[in-house]
Design a protein around this motif. Structure first.
Motif, PDB file in Angstrom:
ATOM      1  N   ALA A 142       8.472   2.221   5.465  1.00 51.46           N
ATOM      2  CA  ALA A 142       9.271   2.039   6.681  1.00 51.46           C
ATOM      3  C   ALA A 142       8.711   2.869   7.832  1.00 51.46           C
ATOM      4  O   ALA A 142       8.554   2.377   8.954  1.00 51.46           O
ATOM      5  N   ARG A 143       8.385   4.121   7.543  1.00 49.78           N
ATOM      6  CA  ARG A 143       7.842   5.001   8.583  1.00 49.78           C
ATOM      7  C   ARG A 143       6.519   4.452   9.125  1.00 49.78           C
ATOM      8  O   ARG A 143       6.286   4.428  10.334  1.00 49.78           O
ATOM      9  N   LYS A 144       5.657   3.976   8.233  1.00 51.70           N
ATOM     10  CA  LYS A 144       4.358   3.453   8.649  1.00 51.70           C
ATOM     11  C   LYS A 144       4.507   2.201   9.515  1.00 51.70           C
ATOM     12  O   LYS A 144       3.827   2.044  10.527  1.00 51.70           O
ATOM     13  N   ILE A 145       5.405   1.302   9.127  1.00 50.65           N
ATOM     14  CA  ILE A 145       5.632   0.086   9.912  1.00 50.65           C
ATOM     15  C   ILE A 145       6.195   0.432  11.283  1.00 50.65           C
ATOM     16  O   ILE A 145       5.735  -0.080  12.308  1.00 50.65           O
ATOM     17  N   VAL A 146       7.188   1.300  11.336  1.00 52.89           N
ATOM     18  CA  VAL A 146       7.781   1.697  12.618  1.00 52.89           C
ATOM     19  C   VAL A 146       6.724   2.337  13.510  1.00 52.89           C
ATOM     20  O   VAL A 146       6.610   1.999  14.700  1.00 52.89           O
ATOM     21  N   ASN A 147       5.936   3.242  12.959  1.00 54.48           N
ATOM     22  CA  ASN A 147       4.894   3.896  13.763  1.00 54.48           C
ATOM     23  C   ASN A 147       3.886   2.893  14.294  1.00 54.48           C
ATOM     24  O   ASN A 147       3.467   2.963  15.448  1.00 54.48           O
ATOM     25  N   ARG A 148       3.487   1.923  13.460  1.00 54.30           N
ATOM     26  CA  ARG A 148       2.516   0.909  13.870  1.00 54.30           C
ATOM     27  C   ARG A 148       3.069   0.045  14.991  1.00 54.30           C
ATOM     28  O   ARG A 148       2.410  -0.216  15.988  1.00 54.30           O
ATOM     29  N   ALA A 154       0.809  -1.222   0.000  1.00 58.18           N
ATOM     30  CA  ALA A 154       0.000   0.000   0.000  1.00 58.18           C
ATOM     31  C   ALA A 154       0.841   1.269   0.000  1.00 58.18           C
ATOM     32  O   ALA A 154       0.339   2.338  -0.351  1.00 58.18           O
ATOM     33  N   GLY A 155       2.091   1.185   0.374  1.00 60.17           N
ATOM     34  CA  GLY A 155       2.923   2.380   0.489  1.00 60.17           C
ATOM     35  C   GLY A 155       3.412   2.887  -0.850  1.00 60.17           C
ATOM     36  O   GLY A 155       3.677   2.109  -1.767  1.00 60.17           O
ATOM     37  N   SER A 156       3.535   4.192  -0.944  1.00 55.29           N
ATOM     38  CA  SER A 156       3.951   4.789  -2.212  1.00 55.29           C
ATOM     39  C   SER A 156       5.464   4.770  -2.394  1.00 55.29           C
ATOM     40  O   SER A 156       5.949   4.631  -3.516  1.00 55.29           O
ATOM     41  N   THR A 157       6.216   4.910  -1.312  1.00 61.82           N
ATOM     42  CA  THR A 157       7.676   4.923  -1.398  1.00 61.82           C
ATOM     43  C   THR A 157       8.247   4.026  -0.298  1.00 61.82           C
ATOM     44  O   THR A 157       7.572   3.766   0.711  1.00 61.82           O
ATOM     45  N   SER A 160      13.643  -1.858  13.834  1.00 64.89           N
ATOM     46  CA  SER A 160      14.433  -1.470  12.670  1.00 64.89           C
ATOM     47  C   SER A 160      13.763  -1.992  11.407  1.00 64.89           C
ATOM     48  O   SER A 160      13.386  -3.164  11.345  1.00 64.89           O
ATOM     49  N   VAL A 161      13.620  -1.111  10.414  1.00 62.39           N
ATOM     50  CA  VAL A 161      12.966  -1.476   9.163  1.00 62.39           C
ATOM     51  C   VAL A 161      13.778  -0.901   8.005  1.00 62.39           C
ATOM     52  O   VAL A 161      14.090   0.283   7.988  1.00 62.39           O
TER      53      VAL A 161
END
Length: 135
Positions: free
Chosen positions: A73-79, A65-68, A96-97
């Protein structure tokens, strides 16, 4: 110079370090896959702090689903950080992602995809004008 109380371990130290096997896992999980010419793939490399809190299916859905790579990485870390705070009131483990996009399309294939996208966008724009009555 030491870092904290010594409880932190570098990944490069743990891989293959059979002497420290009581504290670390010296044998990494390795998965092989083939990326064919003309295809694009996205690869996730994550620490156990990620996999302890989200499933591979969840991470894969977020990656698709991510565009970049950065956004994924930011979305996974935040989740993962949010889930860890909800469950433990703190960060349970490191998070770490690394997200890597592999694009094995040839320049000719990329140009053809760009032309197809442009043509579809033009047709869609023309249809929208037609339906809205604008010229």
């Amino acid at each position: 110079e030491g870092l904290g109380d010594g409880a932190n371990t570098l990944v490069t130290r743990s891989i293959g370090d059979w002497d420290a096997a009581r504290a670390v896992i010296p044998q990494p999980d390795v998965h092989r896959f083939t990326v064919y010419t003309g295809c694009k793939s996205r690869v996730l490399l994550c620490s156990d702090g990620v996999w302890d809190l989200i499933s591979t299916d969840t991470a894969a859905a977020m990656a698709r689903a991510g565009s970049t790579p950065e956004a994924v990485a930011r979305k996974i870390v935040n989740r993962v950080e949010s889930l860890s705070m909800q469950r433990f009131g703190r960060l349970k483990d490191d998070t770490s992602v690394v997200v890597v996009d592999l694009d094995l399309t040839t320049p000719e294939q990329q140009a053809a995809l760009k032309r197809a996208r442009t043509a579809r966008g033009f047709r869609l724009g023309a249809m929208l004008q037609l339906f809205s009555g604008r010229k």
